[in-house]
Motif scaffolding. Sequence first.
Motif, PDB file in Angstrom:
ATOM      1  N   UNK A   1       0.823  -1.215   0.000  1.00 52.65           N
ATOM      2  CA  UNK A   1       0.000   0.000   0.000  1.00 52.65           C
ATOM      3  C   UNK A   1       0.851   1.256   0.000  1.00 52.65           C
ATOM      4  N   UNK A   2       1.763   1.362   0.958  1.00 53.42           N
ATOM      5  CA  UNK A   2       2.572   2.584   1.050  1.00 53.42           C
ATOM      6  C   UNK A   2       3.806   2.336   1.914  1.00 53.42           C
ATOM      7  N   UNK A   3       4.799   3.139   1.649  1.00 54.65           N
ATOM      8  CA  UNK A   3       6.032   3.088   2.422  1.00 54.65           C
ATOM      9  C   UNK A   3       5.857   3.916   3.683  1.00 54.65           C
ATOM     10  N   UNK A   4       6.099   3.306   4.838  1.00 51.48           N
ATOM     11  CA  UNK A   4       5.942   3.992   6.121  1.00 51.48           C
ATOM     12  C   UNK A   4       7.243   4.649   6.560  1.00 51.48           C
ATOM     13  N   UNK A   5       8.336   3.983   6.297  1.00 47.79           N
ATOM     14  CA  UNK A   5       9.667   4.465   6.635  1.00 47.79           C
ATOM     15  C   UNK A   5      10.651   3.564   5.898  1.00 47.79           C
ATOM     16  N   UNK A   6      11.917   3.853   6.040  1.00 48.37           N
ATOM     17  CA  UNK A   6      12.919   3.005   5.400  1.00 48.37           C
ATOM     18  C   UNK A   6      12.777   1.564   5.886  1.00 48.37           C
ATOM     19  N   UNK A   7      12.595   0.638   4.952  1.00 52.93           N
ATOM     20  CA  UNK A   7      12.455  -0.800   5.235  1.00 52.93           C
ATOM     21  C   UNK A   7      11.140  -1.161   5.917  1.00 52.93           C
TER      22      UNK A   7
ATOM     23  N   UNK B   1      13.455 -11.201   2.950  1.00 58.86           N
ATOM     24  CA  UNK B   1      12.389 -11.574   3.866  1.00 58.86           C
ATOM     25  C   UNK B   1      11.998 -10.383   4.719  1.00 58.86           C
ATOM     26  N   UNK B   2      10.845 -10.510   5.352  1.00 53.72           N
ATOM     27  CA  UNK B   2      10.343  -9.450   6.224  1.00 53.72           C
ATOM     28  C   UNK B   2       9.534 -10.081   7.338  1.00 53.72           C
ATOM     29  N   UNK B   3       9.461  -9.383   8.453  1.00 58.15           N
ATOM     30  CA  UNK B   3       8.657  -9.803   9.593  1.00 58.15           C
ATOM     31  C   UNK B   3       7.376  -8.978   9.643  1.00 58.15           C
TER      32      UNK B   3
ATOM     33  N   UNK C   1      -6.734  -2.202   9.152  1.00 64.73           N
ATOM     34  CA  UNK C   1      -6.583  -3.543   8.603  1.00 64.73           C
ATOM     35  C   UNK C   1      -5.296  -3.761   7.834  1.00 64.73           C
ATOM     36  N   UNK C   2      -4.433  -2.755   7.793  1.00 65.89           N
ATOM     37  CA  UNK C   2      -3.156  -2.888   7.102  1.00 65.89           C
ATOM     38  C   UNK C   2      -2.117  -3.544   8.019  1.00 65.89           C
ATOM     39  N   UNK C   3      -1.366  -4.484   7.450  1.00 64.48           N
ATOM     40  CA  UNK C   3      -0.259  -5.105   8.173  1.00 64.48           C
ATOM     41  C   UNK C   3       1.017  -4.299   7.936  1.00 64.48           C
ATOM     42  N   UNK C   4       1.905  -4.338   8.901  1.00 63.60           N
ATOM     43  CA  UNK C   4       3.201  -3.658   8.784  1.00 63.60           C
ATOM     44  C   UNK C   4       4.292  -4.698   8.576  1.00 63.60           C
ATOM     45  N   UNK C   5       5.044  -4.534   7.487  1.00 65.64           N
ATOM     46  CA  UNK C   5       6.176  -5.409   7.202  1.00 65.64           C
ATOM     47  C   UNK C   5       7.477  -4.691   7.534  1.00 65.64           C
ATOM     48  N   UNK C   6       8.334  -5.358   8.290  1.00 68.58           N
ATOM     49  CA  UNK C   6       9.662  -4.849   8.629  1.00 68.58           C
ATOM     50  C   UNK C   6      10.684  -5.679   7.851  1.00 68.58           C
ATOM     51  N   UNK C   7      11.350  -5.047   6.894  1.00 66.52           N
ATOM     52  CA  UNK C   7      12.302  -5.761   6.048  1.00 66.52           C
ATOM     53  C   UNK C   7      13.692  -5.760   6.676  1.00 66.52           C
TER      54      UNK C   7
END
Length: 346
Positions: A85-91, A114-116, A124-130
């Motif tokens: 959807x969108x970039x929240x911050x670096x990675x 990979x990402x956590x 309802x948006x999930x946050x991925x940490x790369x």
Amino acid sequence: MKLPIEDYSFNLPAERIAQIPQEKRDESKLLILDRKNNTLKHDIFKNICSYFSSGDCLVINKTRVFPARVAAKKATGGKVELLFVRELARSRWSVLTRDKIQKSRIIFGDNKASAIVSGKDVSGEFVLEFDDGISVKNIIKQFGEMPTPPYIKRNTDCTEFKKKDFERYQTVYASNTGSIAAPTAGLHFTDELLNEAKNKGVNIAEIVLHVGWGTFKPISTKDITEHKMLPESYFVDQSQADIINIAKRLNKRIIAVGTTSVRTLETLADNNGEINHDSGETGLFITPGYKFKCIDIMLTNFHTPQSTPLALVCALAGRDKIFNAYNEAIKNNYRFYSYGDAMLII
């Protein structure tokens, strides 16, 4: 004023949902809804400039769709499909998915990245940490597909259509990358039509609104006025605002291409209908009863039931006129939704 959600529903035969675009962009059908005279006229999109006049201002959204749909898998082996959807911050990115991914590790490609999944917000948006050093944009570029809506069916055997989506689920003037859905009213324009409009004396103003989840997030409230739009980012520079404002001062018509252009202009308009150059986010949700300040005419596609774009066109033309037009379109085999035909509301 309460607006019951059931009043914005309609039945559409499945065969009326366009699965692929017309062979040529400007060969789509065009339904002309004249609000003043309460009339409907059938035409074809390549004739749209005949409805423009010298001095009119045509406002287009130059956002560009990125290949936001990415297939991946969980570390446990289960396949998942993510919509970036969108970039929240670096990675850090927010994603949408129908799959269960809470607290999972997501694997892309052959274990190349990979990402956590670190959380889920109220929308309802999930946050991925790369992992550090990973270029998320390269992952999207390498593995992403165009994020056509779920009613456009694409399976593993649709390679030809998926490739074509990269070209056709994009306006010819798209340049500012950031959308996860196309501003579909603009899909019908060709370079030749835009030049024809210019030669007729039509001024073209360019704005940017990046289409996010806010535009297509379903309305879940019984009263549509209680629905909250998620914010979407926009940008209008001084030169383009000047083009629009000069037209307003000369009492020329502002023709907005699509709901995204409408919402951007109405967000920025003052009481005189002139707009300020600005960048920011808008959560403006236009429903029947809204008093338009800037736009005079709108080009739009045919929208899904109980949706925010449908509420917007009903606000502009009136619910009864819109539903009468939709019934006429269904009777005359118009194609609906993103790859469907167009309507000009004058």
